[in-house]
Design a protein around this motif. Sequence first.
Motif, PDB file in Angstrom:
ATOM      1  N   THR A   1      -2.814  -0.824  -4.432  1.00 54.52           N
ATOM      2  CA  THR A   1      -2.063   0.489  -4.149  1.00 54.52           C
ATOM      3  C   THR A   1      -2.756   1.366  -3.315  1.00 54.52           C
ATOM      4  OG1 THR A   1      -2.080   2.069  -5.387  1.00 54.52           O
ATOM      5  CG2 THR A   1      -0.607   0.419  -5.423  1.00 54.52           C
TER       6      THR A   1
ATOM      7  N   ALA B   1      -2.575  10.600  -8.192  1.00 56.48           N
ATOM      8  CA  ALA B   1      -1.492  10.023  -7.900  1.00 56.48           C
ATOM      9  C   ALA B   1      -0.954   8.927  -8.691  1.00 56.48           C
ATOM     10  CB  ALA B   1      -1.806   9.274  -6.280  1.00 56.48           C
TER      11      ALA B   1
ATOM     12  N   ASN C   1       6.366   5.508  -3.701  1.00 53.06           N
ATOM     13  CA  ASN C   1       5.317   5.223  -4.367  1.00 53.06           C
ATOM     14  C   ASN C   1       5.304   4.820  -6.048  1.00 53.06           C
ATOM     15  OD1 ASN C   1       3.484   6.100  -2.064  1.00 53.06           O
ATOM     16  ND2 ASN C   1       2.793   7.848  -3.011  1.00 53.06           N
TER      17      ASN C   1
ATOM     18  N   LEU D   1      -3.529   4.286  -3.607  1.00 52.15           N
ATOM     19  CA  LEU D   1      -3.160   5.838  -3.777  1.00 52.15           C
ATOM     20  C   LEU D   1      -4.239   6.040  -4.218  1.00 52.15           C
ATOM     21  CD1 LEU D   1       0.084   5.030  -5.093  1.00 52.15           C
ATOM     22  CD2 LEU D   1      -0.508   6.209  -2.797  1.00 52.15           C
ATOM     23  N   SER D   2      -3.987   7.400  -4.733  1.00 46.70           N
ATOM     24  CA  SER D   2      -5.723   8.468  -5.171  1.00 46.70           C
ATOM     25  C   SER D   2      -5.529   8.191  -6.541  1.00 46.70           C
ATOM     26  CB  SER D   2      -5.839   9.641  -4.902  1.00 46.70           C
ATOM     27  OG  SER D   2      -3.814  10.267  -5.805  1.00 46.70           O
TER      28      SER D   2
ATOM     29  N   ARG E   1       0.890  -1.234  -0.183  1.00 42.01           N
ATOM     30  CA  ARG E   1       0.290  -0.299  -0.073  1.00 42.01           C
ATOM     31  C   ARG E   1       0.420   1.543  -0.474  1.00 42.01           C
ATOM     32  NH1 ARG E   1      -5.279  -1.456  -1.361  1.00 42.01           N
ATOM     33  NH2 ARG E   1      -5.699  -0.064   0.387  1.00 42.01           N
ATOM     34  N   GLY E   2       0.699   2.052  -0.955  1.00 44.96           N
ATOM     35  CA  GLY E   2       1.531   3.831  -0.613  1.00 44.96           C
ATOM     36  C   GLY E   2       0.585   4.759  -0.121  1.00 44.96           C
ATOM     37  N   THR E   3       1.549   5.469  -0.080  1.00 42.52           N
ATOM     38  CA  THR E   3       0.699   6.791   0.453  1.00 42.52           C
ATOM     39  C   THR E   3       0.302   7.700   0.130  1.00 42.52           C
ATOM     40  OG1 THR E   3       1.681   8.529   2.579  1.00 42.52           O
ATOM     41  CG2 THR E   3       3.276   6.929   1.499  1.00 42.52           C
ATOM     42  N   ASN E   4      -0.436   9.029   0.458  1.00 40.79           N
ATOM     43  CA  ASN E   4      -0.982  10.100  -0.884  1.00 40.79           C
ATOM     44  C   ASN E   4       0.139  11.205  -0.551  1.00 40.79           C
ATOM     45  OD1 ASN E   4      -2.621   9.110  -2.737  1.00 40.79           O
ATOM     46  ND2 ASN E   4      -3.743   8.615  -0.402  1.00 40.79           N
TER      47      ASN E   4
ATOM     48  N   ALA F   1      -5.383   1.638  -8.519  1.00 37.39           N
ATOM     49  CA  ALA F   1      -5.256   2.689  -7.479  1.00 37.39           C
ATOM     50  C   ALA F   1      -6.318   1.618  -6.345  1.00 37.39           C
ATOM     51  CB  ALA F   1      -6.365   3.966  -7.546  1.00 37.39           C
TER      52      ALA F   1
END
Length: 404
Positions: free
Chosen positions: A38, A44, A15, A40-41, A4-7, A35
């Motif tokens: 991960t 992103a 990312n 993420l938006s 999982r990513g971060t925004n 999206a």
Amino acid sequence: MARRGTNLDRVGGFNDAVVLDAIRRSEQLSRVELAEATGLSGQAISNIARRLLDAGLVREAGVLRGAGLGKPRTLLELEPAGRYAVGVHLDPSVVTVVLLDLTGEVVARRPVDQYADDPDLLIDGIAKTIEEVIASSGAPRDRVSGVGIAAPGPIDVDRGVVVDPPNLSTWHLVPLCDQLQERTGLPVVLDKDVTAAAAAEKWAGQGGSFVFFYLGTGVGAGLVIGDEVVRGSSSNVGEIGHVIVDPDGPVCYCGRRGCVGEASQPRYLVQQAVRAGVLADGIDLDDRPAVDEAFARLCTLAADGAAGAQQIVVQLAVRIAKVVEDVANLLDLDRVVFGGPHWEHLAPVLNDAVRTALDGRFLLQAVHPFEVTGTALGTDVGAIGAASLVLDRTFSPNPALGGV
């Protein structure tokens, strides 16, 4: 499972690696699927996808259409020629160089012809072979991210030094990374051979929790637990060679009797075969090529059903199974993967023999099965693992690993 990513903008590089790793694991994904995978938006993902496309690391791979999908979705996949990595496997019996593309496929390989006990001569030979492998592949040299080396331990990863491997008697505190970088001009990273082999299995998609049992001039264990390669506090995890499996076995250089490393050596197995009359007298046990040739002949006899030869390999399987049993029960593993330079010869008999020896000895078998398998990456698994270290450190979202 994709990370999982971060925004947060400040970890954009992380990312990018999260997205790249998600694409690698699934082969092809749309931006919408990325999206979802991960966290993420959508914005992103769009920005990251554009950066990866501009960098030549991914490419568009057609359009996904279907009922309920709405607007057609463009699929993204890795661009194999986006980056390359060199892998070197240093084993006392064989030194191999491979070149991987970004997907982890071997595009070129070559053994080092100039094998020598002298470190300087061998490093010269490795550097020469690296240049030959890159040239023969046609890969642009500026897309080669670096060189990974899989070497027998103990090693000093921080300094890039091979310390004192028991089967490389002339290698004392050899600054392998610095010397190879001077000769090639490429960044160089070092890891243990068994850890590199385990990393190769993981990179090839064989994750989970497993032990890679390495069978070379020595034995060792690489560990992957929960999809993460375990290296230990000094990156020297896996020193299992001195686990005692036969109190009446051969005397090890450590002074004890029956260590699994010594009792698994081709030299010892050939000696057993000569004593049993399976192989003819006259083999010079101090001549490594002669021992390797006799060992291959012993394995062929065992695979062809010769009772005496089979008995020697089955006894080896029992010794190995004892170590695997202890490690698997201690760490609650899913499987053992066998590999290394000598696995190809032993596989026809040893695979089933280990499985039989382990039957009923995995304490959690009522909860989940324990699988016994051989590497799918062949004899080059160590070199492939070494190259995957470069890819992993360059592109995988692991904050614990620095860039090359």
